[in-house]
Design a protein around this motif. Structure first.
Motif, PDB file in Angstrom:
ATOM      1  N   UNK A   1     -29.825 -70.848  -3.959  1.00 53.89           N
ATOM      2  CA  UNK A   1     -29.768 -69.467  -3.487  1.00 53.89           C
ATOM      3  C   UNK A   1     -29.742 -68.499  -4.669  1.00 53.89           C
ATOM      4  N   UNK A   2     -29.932 -67.209  -4.359  1.00 55.29           N
ATOM      5  CA  UNK A   2     -29.998 -66.188  -5.399  1.00 55.29           C
ATOM      6  C   UNK A   2     -28.672 -66.070  -6.145  1.00 55.29           C
ATOM      7  N   UNK A   3     -27.545 -66.217  -5.462  1.00 61.17           N
ATOM      8  CA  UNK A   3     -26.249 -66.114  -6.137  1.00 61.17           C
ATOM      9  C   UNK A   3     -26.134 -67.176  -7.223  1.00 61.17           C
ATOM     10  N   UNK A   4     -26.510 -68.409  -6.910  1.00 63.72           N
ATOM     11  CA  UNK A   4     -26.454 -69.488  -7.903  1.00 63.72           C
ATOM     12  C   UNK A   4     -27.411 -69.214  -9.060  1.00 63.72           C
ATOM     13  N   UNK A   5     -28.569 -68.652  -8.752  1.00 62.89           N
ATOM     14  CA  UNK A   5     -29.533 -68.320  -9.813  1.00 62.89           C
ATOM     15  C   UNK A   5     -29.008 -67.207 -10.708  1.00 62.89           C
ATOM     16  N   UNK A   6     -28.313 -66.246 -10.109  1.00 67.37           N
ATOM     17  CA  UNK A   6     -27.724 -65.171 -10.915  1.00 67.37           C
ATOM     18  C   UNK A   6     -26.659 -65.727 -11.852  1.00 67.37           C
ATOM     19  N   UNK A   7     -25.895 -66.696 -11.379  1.00 65.51           N
ATOM     20  CA  UNK A   7     -24.869 -67.312 -12.217  1.00 65.51           C
ATOM     21  C   UNK A   7     -25.489 -68.066 -13.388  1.00 65.51           C
ATOM     22  N   UNK A   8     -26.694 -68.618 -13.179  1.00 68.65           N
ATOM     23  CA  UNK A   8     -27.344 -69.418 -14.220  1.00 68.65           C
ATOM     24  C   UNK A   8     -28.201 -68.583 -15.170  1.00 68.65           C
TER      25      UNK A   8
ATOM     26  N   UNK B   1     -17.420 -65.948  -2.616  1.00 66.41           N
ATOM     27  CA  UNK B   1     -18.721 -66.619  -2.482  1.00 66.41           C
ATOM     28  C   UNK B   1     -19.260 -67.018  -3.852  1.00 66.41           C
ATOM     29  N   UNK B   2     -19.101 -66.158  -4.854  1.00 66.64           N
ATOM     30  CA  UNK B   2     -19.553 -66.463  -6.214  1.00 66.64           C
ATOM     31  C   UNK B   2     -18.812 -67.691  -6.753  1.00 66.64           C
ATOM     32  N   UNK B   3     -17.510 -67.747  -6.508  1.00 63.87           N
ATOM     33  CA  UNK B   3     -16.724 -68.887  -6.995  1.00 63.87           C
ATOM     34  C   UNK B   3     -17.153 -70.186  -6.322  1.00 63.87           C
ATOM     35  N   UNK B   4     -17.498 -70.120  -5.027  1.00 64.24           N
ATOM     36  CA  UNK B   4     -17.981 -71.310  -4.336  1.00 64.24           C
ATOM     37  C   UNK B   4     -19.313 -71.779  -4.931  1.00 64.24           C
ATOM     38  N   UNK B   5     -20.197 -70.798  -5.221  1.00 64.46           N
ATOM     39  CA  UNK B   5     -21.504 -71.138  -5.796  1.00 64.46           C
ATOM     40  C   UNK B   5     -21.354 -71.675  -7.226  1.00 64.46           C
ATOM     41  N   UNK B   6     -20.351 -71.188  -7.944  1.00 67.69           N
ATOM     42  CA  UNK B   6     -20.124 -71.691  -9.289  1.00 67.69           C
ATOM     43  C   UNK B   6     -19.646 -73.155  -9.231  1.00 67.69           C
ATOM     44  N   UNK B   7     -18.812 -73.465  -8.237  1.00 73.31           N
ATOM     45  CA  UNK B   7     -18.294 -74.824  -8.090  1.00 73.31           C
ATOM     46  C   UNK B   7     -19.370 -75.775  -7.566  1.00 73.31           C
TER      47      UNK B   7
END
Length: 402
Positions: free
Chosen positions: A209-216, A198-204
């Protein structure tokens, strides 16, 4: 319908309350031979332990059982970290998981609550945990992380396995913990893999969502590693799920056992926040927090050596007569209410605002939907293992509508 426990009936929650009360007959800080640990039981000592991470460490990685799959969880689980690692991770996560973001969830939480209660609209009896207290926080967390709705059931299944506590006794040893870790390792492995994908999908394809915000999230050029995000997701399952589930069940049981509470709250819903805080004081979901001393220290007039286990007893501290008037009385209008259920200091529970918001909304909607709500038979209630969490696993209720 409410208040269906006879004065003679003694529930597991009563045994816990009796134990917390009895601890105040001992010294505020004393050594427990059975647990091989020092017990801090008064409010002042417990707060002092939690406020001093340099002396009372949260890091048990050197003595805790090891399990490869759980090593991933630990990378982002700052509850088990000391500064400076704790500060780095909490600061990064705080950029994404903001109070404003949590307060903005209110319409969505109301929508989820409404949908779940609609599912039992034609029933006069249902299991409150199964119908509302359990799925609500899981759905909210999954949506928050950007998990597709079709996969929400996976999160519910994982949480049930991780926090069931079926392999543990009420006072688990390190050997018990090692066996429990091995038993749930396949579930942890499955969850790790799913969240990493899921993290890799959000990175791509970043979203809102919160996962994308955590990545940023970034502080001084430092960002969260993927494995650290996996660990934080695991932490969210605890902070944002089991606490809310336990709080809702504990609230309904406590209100039911104190006749007059529900009618008073129904007449004045503005009293709900104080009532929720009193439930938190009365039945803290996690009643004990372990710490390890890094140096010799004197607390509560006791000399404690370095490397000793210290149990900060939240359940007992919340019943401290020197801090609370009539501490063994459930008072839903109690204010102020300086309970320590969500901790104190740098490890104050990250999920507290979300748990409070979900509980207030869910209880308000229960009061609006039902003119009466009670537990018809406590023999049908299944209680959780208090060595893992103070709460109920099954809570059949009976309701009436206007």
């Amino acid at each position: 319908m409410t208040g269906n426990v006879s004065e003679q009936e003694h529930l597991p929650f009563d045994a816990l309350s009796d134990r917390w009360q009895s601890l105040h007959a001992m010294r505020p800080v004393h050594y427990d031979e059975q647990q091989s640990a020092w017990q801090a039981v008064d409010h002042e000592s417990v707060a002092a332990v939690l406020a001093d991470p340099a002396t009372f460490s949260s890091d048990f990685s050197s003595i805790a059982p090891t399990q490869e799959d759980f090593a991933v969880f630990r990378q982002g689980n700052f509850v088990g970290m000391d500064p400076p690692e704790h500060r780095k991770l909490r600061t990064l996560v705080s950029q994404a998981f903001t109070p404003r973001m949590v307060s903005g969830l209110q319409p969505r939480i109301e929508n989820v609550c409404g949908r779940l209660l609609d599912d039992v609209a034609d029933r006069d009896r249902f299991d409150l945990v199964d119908a509302l207290a359990y799925p609500l926080p899981i759905i909210v967390i999954a949506e928050l992380l950007g998990i597709p709705e079709t996969d929400h059931r996976l999160f519910q299944e994982w949480a049930a396995t991780l926090f069931g506590g079926d392999e543990l006794g009420e006072a688990p040893t390190m050997d018990d913990l090692a066996r429990a870790l091995e038993a749930v390792a396949p579930t942890v492995r499955e969850m790790n893999g799913y969240v990493l994908d899921h993290i890799r999908r959000c990175r791509a394809q970043p979203g809102n969502d919160l996962t994308s915000r955590l990545l940023a999230a970034e502080v001084d050029g430092v960002r969260l590693e993927d494995q650290e995000i996996v660990g934080f997701v695991a932490l969210l399952l605890v902070a944002g799920h089991v606490t809310t589930t336990a709080l809702l069940g504990n609230a309904v049981v406590t209100f039911d056992r104190h006749p007059g509470t529900l009618p008073a709250l129904r007449a004045d819903p503005g009293r709900l926040p104080d009532a929720v805080e009193e439930v938190l004081r009365w039945l803290p979901p996690f009643a004990e927090l372990g710490r390890r001393t890094t140096r010799p220290v004197v607390i509560g007039e006791q000399d404690i050596p370095a490397g000793a286990m210290v149990v900060a007893h939240l359940g007992a501290a919340n019943r401290d007569p020197s801090r609370f008037e009539s501490p063994d009385v459930f008072e839903p209008t109690r204010s102020p209410n300086p309970h320590l259920t969500f901790g104190h200091g740098i490890h104050f529970c990250f999920g507290a605002p979300l748990a409070r918001l979900e509980a207030r909304i869910a209880l308000r909607m229960l009061l609006e939907r039902f003119s009466d709500l009670g537990v018809p038979a406590y023999g049908d209630v299944t209680f959780q293992n208090p060595g893992v969490i103070v709460g109920v696993r099954r809570l059949p209720v009976e309701v009436a509508r206007s």
